[in-house]
Enzyme design. Sequence first.
Site, PDB file in Angstrom:
ATOM      1  N   ILE A  56       0.833  -1.198   0.000  1.00 20.45           N
ATOM      2  CA  ILE A  56       0.000   0.000   0.000  1.00 20.45           C
ATOM      3  C   ILE A  56       0.872   1.254   0.000  1.00 20.45           C
ATOM      4  CG2 ILE A  56      -0.225  -0.121   2.522  1.00 20.45           C
ATOM      5  CD1 ILE A  56      -3.071   1.071   2.204  1.00 20.45           C
ATOM      6  N   CYS A  57       0.351   2.314  -0.583  1.00 16.84           N
ATOM      7  CA  CYS A  57       0.945   3.652  -0.570  1.00 16.84           C
ATOM      8  C   CYS A  57       2.221   3.681  -1.424  1.00 16.84           C
ATOM      9  CB  CYS A  57       1.172   4.109   0.865  1.00 16.84           C
ATOM     10  SG  CYS A  57       1.499   5.883   1.033  1.00 16.84           S
TER      11      CYS A  57
END
Length: 182
Positions: A102-103
């Site tokens: 994620i991110c």
Amino acid sequence: MSKVCIFLAEGFEEVEALTVVDLLRRANIQIDMVSISDSLKVRGRSNIEVTADVMWEDSKAETADMLILPGGMPGVTYLGEHTGLTDLICKYANEGKLLSAICAAPTVFGQLGILAGKKATCYPGLEGKLTGAEVVTDEKVVTDGNITTSRGVGTAIAFALRLITILADSEISEKVGGSIVY
């Protein structure tokens, strides 16, 4: 029951890591917080100290059903520099085992060349580091085959619920989502 490992390095994004840990545990999925630092205590990007469950060398991460990378800087840099972890990620990719990030963390997959020909997403502005991927910018979470990616803190719940769907099923994911009024 599935066994999952999420990897913590100094500067990890606390919300992304702990949301995933919390929701997977609510779904009765075993998830170990694995420190790749020199201590079980790992300080996140917002200066929140978290005690990991296990150190890298004791983690038996190679037996996990899924490997998860949270975002946050400089945590993502450290994840990408950890040879043991990057070798394991490449092994999982080659074997078609489950990987998620994620991110900023999907950029680790990009630097390893495992996104070639796959749809993926990441934190806005880092798309150029998803080497070889078909970049998706209008979805919170993207799953293509064995790889799931997401955009950032604001998508952490959706990301965690997608991982529950993958590791368990959609009914359990919906139940967990409902229990947190999502």
